[in-house]
Design a protein around this motif. Structure first.
Motif, mmCIF file in Angstrom:
data_model
loop_
_atom_site.group_PDB
_atom_site.id
_atom_site.type_symbol
_atom_site.label_atom_id
_atom_site.label_comp_id
_atom_site.label_asym_id
_atom_site.label_seq_id
_atom_site.Cartn_x
_atom_site.Cartn_y
_atom_site.Cartn_z
ATOM 1 N N SER A 81 0.843 -1.187 0.000
ATOM 2 C CA SER A 81 0.000 0.000 0.000
ATOM 3 C C SER A 81 0.889 1.253 0.000
ATOM 4 C CB SER A 81 -0.940 -0.093 1.197
ATOM 5 O OG SER A 81 -1.283 1.158 1.660
ATOM 6 N N GLU A 82 2.028 1.182 0.727
ATOM 7 C CA GLU A 82 2.991 2.302 0.680
ATOM 8 C C GLU A 82 3.598 2.432 -0.716
ATOM 9 O OE1 GLU A 82 6.072 2.173 3.700
ATOM 10 O OE2 GLU A 82 4.529 1.715 5.198
ATOM 11 N N GLN A 83 3.851 1.286 -1.352
ATOM 12 C CA GLN A 83 4.406 1.296 -2.714
ATOM 13 C C GLN A 83 3.421 1.961 -3.672
ATOM 14 O OE1 GLN A 83 5.505 -2.848 -3.459
ATOM 15 N NE2 GLN A 83 7.421 -2.106 -4.358
ATOM 16 N N ILE A 192 12.807 10.760 -10.385
ATOM 17 C CA ILE A 192 13.179 9.390 -10.766
ATOM 18 C C ILE A 192 14.085 8.783 -9.693
ATOM 19 C CG2 ILE A 192 14.472 7.997 -12.447
ATOM 20 C CD1 ILE A 192 13.321 9.729 -14.657
ATOM 21 N N ILE A 193 15.038 9.578 -9.204
ATOM 22 C CA ILE A 193 15.935 9.058 -8.161
ATOM 23 C C ILE A 193 15.156 8.742 -6.890
ATOM 24 C CG2 ILE A 193 17.862 9.679 -6.630
ATOM 25 C CD1 ILE A 193 19.146 11.083 -9.039
ATOM 26 N N LYS A 194 14.242 9.636 -6.525
ATOM 27 C CA LYS A 194 13.418 9.409 -5.333
ATOM 28 C C LYS A 194 12.604 8.113 -5.511
ATOM 29 C CE LYS A 194 10.341 12.068 -2.296
ATOM 30 N NZ LYS A 194 10.504 11.000 -1.323
ATOM 31 N N TYR A 195 12.110 7.919 -6.711
ATOM 32 C CA TYR A 195 11.305 6.727 -7.002
ATOM 33 C C TYR A 195 12.150 5.454 -6.872
ATOM 34 C CZ TYR A 195 7.876 3.787 -9.404
ATOM 35 O OH TYR A 195 6.970 2.803 -9.724
ATOM 36 N N MET A 200 13.688 0.588 -4.045
ATOM 37 C CA MET A 200 14.732 -0.257 -3.458
ATOM 38 C C MET A 200 14.470 -0.482 -1.980
ATOM 39 S SD MET A 200 18.336 0.265 -5.310
ATOM 40 C CE MET A 200 18.728 1.949 -4.948
ATOM 41 N N ALA A 201 14.086 0.601 -1.281
ATOM 42 C CA ALA A 201 13.821 0.473 0.158
ATOM 43 C C ALA A 201 12.684 -0.523 0.395
ATOM 44 C CB ALA A 201 13.466 1.835 0.750
ATOM 45 N N ASP B 198 12.083 -18.292 -3.024
ATOM 46 C CA ASP B 198 11.662 -17.707 -4.292
ATOM 47 C C ASP B 198 11.338 -16.217 -4.136
ATOM 48 O OD1 ASP B 198 11.542 -20.029 -6.069
ATOM 49 O OD2 ASP B 198 9.982 -18.842 -7.083
ATOM 50 N N GLN B 199 10.593 -15.908 -3.086
ATOM 51 C CA GLN B 199 10.206 -14.512 -2.837
ATOM 52 C C GLN B 199 11.447 -13.647 -2.634
ATOM 53 O OE1 GLN B 199 7.127 -12.940 -2.618
ATOM 54 N NE2 GLN B 199 6.131 -14.771 -3.359
ATOM 55 N N MET B 200 12.381 -14.167 -1.813
ATOM 56 C CA MET B 200 13.588 -13.389 -1.530
ATOM 57 C C MET B 200 14.399 -13.174 -2.794
ATOM 58 S SD MET B 200 14.992 -14.087 2.256
ATOM 59 C CE MET B 200 15.419 -15.792 2.207
ATOM 60 N N ALA B 201 14.527 -14.260 -3.588
ATOM 61 C CA ALA B 201 15.306 -14.151 -4.829
ATOM 62 C C ALA B 201 14.684 -13.090 -5.745
ATOM 63 C CB ALA B 201 15.356 -15.499 -5.532
ATOM 64 N N HIS B 202 13.351 -13.095 -5.859
ATOM 65 C CA HIS B 202 12.681 -12.128 -6.728
ATOM 66 C C HIS B 202 12.879 -10.697 -6.234
ATOM 67 C CE1 HIS B 202 9.805 -15.394 -8.380
ATOM 68 N NE2 HIS B 202 10.825 -15.201 -9.184
ATOM 69 N N GLN B 203 12.692 -10.506 -4.935
ATOM 70 C CA GLN B 203 12.818 -9.148 -4.399
ATOM 71 C C GLN B 203 14.251 -8.652 -4.557
ATOM 72 O OE1 GLN B 203 10.093 -7.798 -3.772
ATOM 73 N NE2 GLN B 203 8.748 -9.520 -3.359
ATOM 74 N N GLN B 204 15.212 -9.567 -4.308
ATOM 75 C CA GLN B 204 16.614 -9.157 -4.433
ATOM 76 C C GLN B 204 16.944 -8.817 -5.883
ATOM 77 O OE1 GLN B 204 18.156 -12.121 -1.965
ATOM 78 N NE2 GLN B 204 19.039 -10.659 -0.514
ATOM 79 N N GLN B 205 16.338 -9.575 -6.795
ATOM 80 C CA GLN B 205 16.530 -9.310 -8.222
ATOM 81 C C GLN B 205 16.019 -7.903 -8.562
ATOM 82 O OE1 GLN B 205 18.005 -11.853 -10.235
ATOM 83 N NE2 GLN B 205 18.323 -9.998 -11.400
ATOM 84 N N ILE B 206 14.837 -7.564 -8.040
ATOM 85 C CA ILE B 206 14.275 -6.234 -8.299
ATOM 86 C C ILE B 206 15.206 -5.157 -7.744
ATOM 87 C CG2 ILE B 206 12.341 -4.673 -7.811
ATOM 88 C CD1 ILE B 206 10.449 -6.967 -8.005
ATOM 89 N N VAL B 207 15.709 -5.377 -6.521
ATOM 90 C CA VAL B 207 16.646 -4.411 -5.933
ATOM 91 C C VAL B 207 17.848 -4.224 -6.866
ATOM 92 C CG1 VAL B 207 18.205 -3.942 -4.004
ATOM 93 C CG2 VAL B 207 15.961 -4.910 -3.544
ATOM 94 N N SER B 208 18.374 -5.334 -7.394
ATOM 95 C CA SER B 208 19.565 -5.226 -8.244
ATOM 96 C C SER B 208 19.234 -4.510 -9.560
ATOM 97 C CB SER B 208 20.187 -6.603 -8.492
ATOM 98 O OG SER B 208 19.413 -7.316 -9.421
ATOM 99 N N TYR B 209 18.024 -4.700 -10.087
ATOM 100 C CA TYR B 209 17.626 -3.957 -11.293
ATOM 101 C C TYR B 209 17.662 -2.454 -11.020
ATOM 102 C CZ TYR B 209 15.753 -8.276 -13.379
ATOM 103 O OH TYR B 209 15.589 -9.536 -13.896
ATOM 104 N N TRP B 210 17.072 -2.070 -9.878
ATOM 105 C CA TRP B 210 17.022 -0.632 -9.553
ATOM 106 C C TRP B 210 18.428 -0.089 -9.303
ATOM 107 C CZ3 TRP B 210 13.144 1.855 -11.194
ATOM 108 C CH2 TRP B 210 11.847 1.362 -11.105
ATOM 109 N N GLU B 211 19.245 -0.911 -8.638
ATOM 110 C CA GLU B 211 20.623 -0.476 -8.363
ATOM 111 C C GLU B 211 21.382 -0.223 -9.663
ATOM 112 O OE1 GLU B 211 21.721 -2.332 -3.987
ATOM 113 O OE2 GLU B 211 22.083 -3.506 -5.802
#
Lengths: 221, 221
Positions: A81-83, A192-195, A200-201, B198-211
């Motif tokens: 919901s925060e997302q 974009i950076i804030k997003y 990531m958070a 699976d959930q952790m792998a997916h979330q970590q993948q998303i983090v790495s995309y944003w990074e």
């Protein structure tokens, strides 16, 4: 209007294309926000079902894991919901503000067209008045000549003023657009950076929820 | 039936309650899967809009950032669809299999009730046959007595067989349930852990995309 400054032709095409595509992005973001809110509600439903299942599960370890799974899903419900809020406030609303600005820009371009049309109208009137004066000169109508000359002078003044107005609005638009471009690029960068940081958070938070839950699952014996 | 073994009363209540709550969890998971698939499609739409916006953006840095944003959103679209698959195959389908097993268990409990009813029916018939025999004895009807005794013997045998069947099915259920409980707890553990991973792998993948995307956003000047 017959455009004599290619800068304006280019800029109008650019603004209209940005505006149309930003509109599409805005619609896509709005649907994303709605969908993310729905996913949040459904995650809450999964949390509630897992919690109910845990209360009637006789096996202690499994019951504890299910109850913790329910807690994790509940936390994820809040996070989703925060997302949705961050999608909405950081991107969707930001894009909406810019759609408003593009709307204002399109209005100003339209004002310039109107100033150009006023100028052309004044020029046409001036030509007519000059023709009149010419006709009176040829006919040696000294009694009408004064009045005709006065009208020529009057429209000459109007033509000058209209041209000035057109030049002023053209220059003003260029100045304002330059300032707007700079602000726009900076604004987009900041948002974009804030997003990204928000995304990531959130994702890292979800990872940490699952990590904290993992031992309860591994403890089941 | 009049239950004389409290184990069965407890077990039936437990199974029915687990079954009902698992059904709710299954429905919640199915909705979650549908919603996650929709979110994936909408993320793809955001990706497409951002890509289109990038093509008409004149500012190079911003255009590159938008184009990279589109790439990230496209990768997230795929990942969300994988997440929906993992929700579906790891949890929803697993729960559905167990709903099938609980259905089979409820059938077996019902078979036991039928065995009990058969046994009771045989006992009732035996009482009737004994009454008949008693009546013939009192009336000294030696001609009918043989036949009556034969019927008593016959139903006595049936009562014994039915009781044996009922005892057998009761013992079999207890054995099978014990085995099922062990497998069930192990199965849930394995699947819950697989789901977390699976959930952790997916979330970590998303983090790495944003990074990976962050530098493109910070590079905008």
């Amino acid at each position: 209007m017959d455009e004599n400054d290619p800068w304006f032709d280019d800029k109008i095409t650019e603004v209209e294309s940005l505006d149309a595509n930003l509109q599409k992005l805005h619609n896509a973001m709005k649907s994303l926000v709605t969908s993310r809110r729905e996913l949040s509600l459904l995650t809450g439903l999964v949390a509630k079902s897992a919690a109910m299942l845990s209360t009637c599960e006789e096996h202690t370890g499994l019951s504890r894991a299910l109850s913790n799974l329910a807690d994790v899903e509940e936390k994820i419900e809040l996070l989703r919901s925060e997302q949705a809020n961050s999608d909405f406030f950081i991107l969707a609303e930001f894009i909406k503000d810019y759609l408003g600005l593009f709307g204002a820009i399109k209005c100003i371009f339209h004002e310039r067209v109107k100033a150009f049309q006023n100028w052309q109208y004044a020029q046409m009137q001036l030509s007519k008045r000059r023709e009149n004066r010419g006709r009176f000169e040829l006919a040696n109508r000294a009694d009408k000549l004064d009045q005709a000359q006065q009208e020529v002078d009057e429209w000459q003044g109007k033509v000058q003023r209209c041209q000035q107005q057109f030049d002023d609005i053209s220059a003003e638009i260029k100045r304002e657009m330059e300032r707007f471009e700079l602000t726009r690029v900076k604004d987009f960068k900041v948002n974009i950076i804030k997003y990204i940081e928000d995304q990531m958070a959130h994702q890292q938070q979800i990872v940490s929820y699952w990590e904290a839950f993992a031992p309860f699952a591994r403890e089941i014996v």
